[in-house]
Design a protein around this motif. Sequence first.
Motif, short mmCIF file in Angstrom:
data_model
loop_
_atom_site.label_atom_id
_atom_site.label_comp_id
_atom_site.label_asym_id
_atom_site.label_seq_id
_atom_site.Cartn_x
_atom_site.Cartn_y
_atom_site.Cartn_z
N GLU A 146 -40.75 -20.00 103.09
CA GLU A 146 -39.82 -19.60 104.15
C GLU A 146 -40.45 -18.54 105.06
O GLU A 146 -40.35 -18.62 106.29
CB GLU A 146 -38.56 -19.06 103.49
CG GLU A 146 -37.44 -18.86 104.45
CD GLU A 146 -36.21 -18.29 103.77
OE1 GLU A 146 -36.07 -18.47 102.54
OE2 GLU A 146 -35.44 -17.65 104.46
N LEU A 153 -25.33 -16.46 109.43
CA LEU A 153 -24.57 -17.21 110.43
C LEU A 153 -23.30 -17.76 109.80
O LEU A 153 -23.34 -18.30 108.70
CB LEU A 153 -25.42 -18.38 110.94
CG LEU A 153 -26.79 -18.01 111.50
CD1 LEU A 153 -27.60 -19.25 111.78
CD2 LEU A 153 -26.64 -17.16 112.75
N SER A 157 -26.11 -21.10 93.70
CA SER A 157 -27.49 -21.04 94.18
C SER A 157 -27.54 -21.51 95.65
O SER A 157 -26.90 -22.49 96.02
CB SER A 157 -28.34 -21.94 93.30
OG SER A 157 -29.63 -21.96 93.79
N GLY A 158 -28.29 -20.76 96.47
CA GLY A 158 -28.48 -21.16 97.86
C GLY A 158 -27.36 -20.77 98.80
O GLY A 158 -27.31 -21.22 99.95
N GLY A 210 -26.77 -17.67 99.85
CA GLY A 210 -27.16 -16.56 100.71
C GLY A 210 -27.07 -15.20 100.04
O GLY A 210 -27.01 -14.18 100.73
N LYS A 211 -27.13 -15.16 98.71
CA LYS A 211 -27.01 -13.87 98.01
C LYS A 211 -28.16 -12.94 98.39
O LYS A 211 -27.97 -11.77 98.65
CB LYS A 211 -26.97 -14.08 96.47
CG LYS A 211 -25.76 -14.89 96.02
CD LYS A 211 -25.65 -14.95 94.51
CE LYS A 211 -26.72 -15.79 93.83
NZ LYS A 211 -26.70 -17.22 94.21
N GLU A 212 -29.35 -13.53 98.43
CA GLU A 212 -30.52 -12.70 98.76
C GLU A 212 -30.43 -12.17 100.19
O GLU A 212 -30.76 -11.02 100.47
CB GLU A 212 -31.79 -13.51 98.56
CG GLU A 212 -33.00 -12.62 98.64
CD GLU A 212 -34.30 -13.34 98.33
OE1 GLU A 212 -34.28 -14.42 97.73
OE2 GLU A 212 -35.34 -12.77 98.70
N LEU A 213 -29.93 -13.03 101.07
CA LEU A 213 -29.75 -12.64 102.47
C LEU A 213 -28.82 -11.43 102.55
O LEU A 213 -29.08 -10.46 103.27
CB LEU A 213 -29.10 -13.84 103.17
CG LEU A 213 -29.42 -14.14 104.61
CD1 LEU A 213 -30.90 -14.33 104.76
CD2 LEU A 213 -28.70 -15.39 105.06
N ARG A 220 -29.51 -23.71 101.17
CA ARG A 220 -30.92 -24.05 100.95
C ARG A 220 -31.10 -25.56 101.02
O ARG A 220 -32.04 -26.06 101.65
CB ARG A 220 -31.37 -23.52 99.58
CG ARG A 220 -32.83 -23.82 99.33
CD ARG A 220 -33.36 -23.24 98.05
NE ARG A 220 -33.31 -21.79 98.05
CZ ARG A 220 -32.59 -21.09 97.20
NH1 ARG A 220 -31.86 -21.68 96.30
NH2 ARG A 220 -32.59 -19.77 97.25
#
Length: 468
Positions: free
Chosen positions: A16, A168, A197-198, A200-203, A386
């Motif tokens: 990414e 977004l 999973s996917g 946006g937790k990390e975001l 993701r």
Amino acid sequence: MIQPINTYLRPIDTLEDAARVMLETRLDVLPVGDDQGRLVGVFSRSSLYRMILEKLPSHTSITAFVKTEAVTTQLERLDHITFEELEQVIQNSQVGSSIIIDRERRIIGILTKSKVVNALVESKNDLREQLEAILQSATPVEESVVRIHDKSVSKPYHQATYHWEHILTRDKSMKLLISSAQKAARRITSVLLRGESGTGKELFAHALHNASKRSSGPFVTINCASVPEHLLEAEFFGYENGAFTGADRSGRMGKLELAHGGTLFLDEIGDMALHLQAKLLRVIEGKEFYRVGGTKPIQVDVRIVSATNAPLEQMIVQKTFREELYYRLHVITLSIPPLRARPNDILLLANTFIKQLNPVLETAVTGIEESVQKVLYHYEWPGNIRQLRNAIERGMIMAEKGKISFADLPGELLGKATEIHGKTIVQAAEKTEIERALRETYGNKVKAARLLGISRSVLYEKLKKFQM
Ligand SMILES: Nc1ncnc2c1ncn2[C@@H]1O[C@H](COP(=O)(O)OP(=O)(O)OP(=O)(O)O)[C@@H](O)[C@H]1O
């Protein structure tokens, strides 16, 4: 002619990261440097495609795809280099570009074949003189170098990339969630991010850090699931000289120490072993810890943001997660809804990904066919954003230009497409896709199956079904 390089990748950067940097710089090849900005190899657009076609998750590190045989030109020689020599360097370069480095192998610029060719075409008169003049004026590039990994020189890798505007959404519940997160960001309180999973937790973790008073401090991530249990303790607390066989002689700082003054992001916290959970709890309560094999207490000031999709409450009952730690971590819990619960975000995200990826993939995709939009809207998206991003990337690579059609969709979406649009249309699309894969692989069924992301036996079944 030599473009000063203001960005380079590091071997631990992800697919990414690489895609984003390529998008921003519009370069086909990016230098890969170490912490000091010294060249270790190059990452090219073809490697990016390979990673995408192999369906590697976007967080996969680029390490295995870095070409270490990069052609380099020493800047100190540029004063004397002749045009023929330069041309030779460019011709020998397998990647279409030369990375310019200084005496210490630090990356300072890039010279692309197209620039040399353009210069050739544009300056027919006194070509050599002109090019040599341009070359000489390109020497003092070092001062103008602005590295995006600037901070990494002193604090390698520990920065948060994303801000609120990267999240977004047009969904009401997401907007409320972001506004709660914005309030939480300003305090030192621990935040627990929950969601599939996917989602946006990390975001969110990045944005929380960047909006906090500690934004200029480090943002350090530990993925508790990906580090083997026996290494996690050392990764976390660091170790002293001789703590265990194979340990660095000088000892090493752990992530906890590295995060001092900033944020420690504990991803997949549900996978942390019980004994480490107890140690983490002691750190949170006492704000000090010992390195593995160490005798001196170390004080730290970190804000903890953790993330999980694990059923922590159930795990507490099963005694695989410590209740006290749970209460410490989830002072504020932010639960990110799955994509299927906010279908209005699907097309917003899909269209944004198209805009972002067109320059990276060198495609001219203008949108998504209406019937396909309907499929995207109704699909359940178990892999959330993701998976949507990967589906769009794949669709774009297949479509190349115009609108993404059925034939460009990944196999997992075809079931939904059949449900909505009936068998005939979808089968026709599937057949087109198989024909295309066979054409691209010159009839090699093993390669075609790989390209299609299906097993060889499934491909044979389909060939039989379509009498191909
Ligand atoms: N609201 C959003 N807007 C734009 N991109 C998003 C959004 N949410 C997620 N993404 C993108 O989706 C991908 C997955 O997001 P992220 O890694 O943050 O998910 P995650 O919940 O941490 O996943 P995992 O639990 O598997 O680690 C990333 O590429 C991220 O940039």
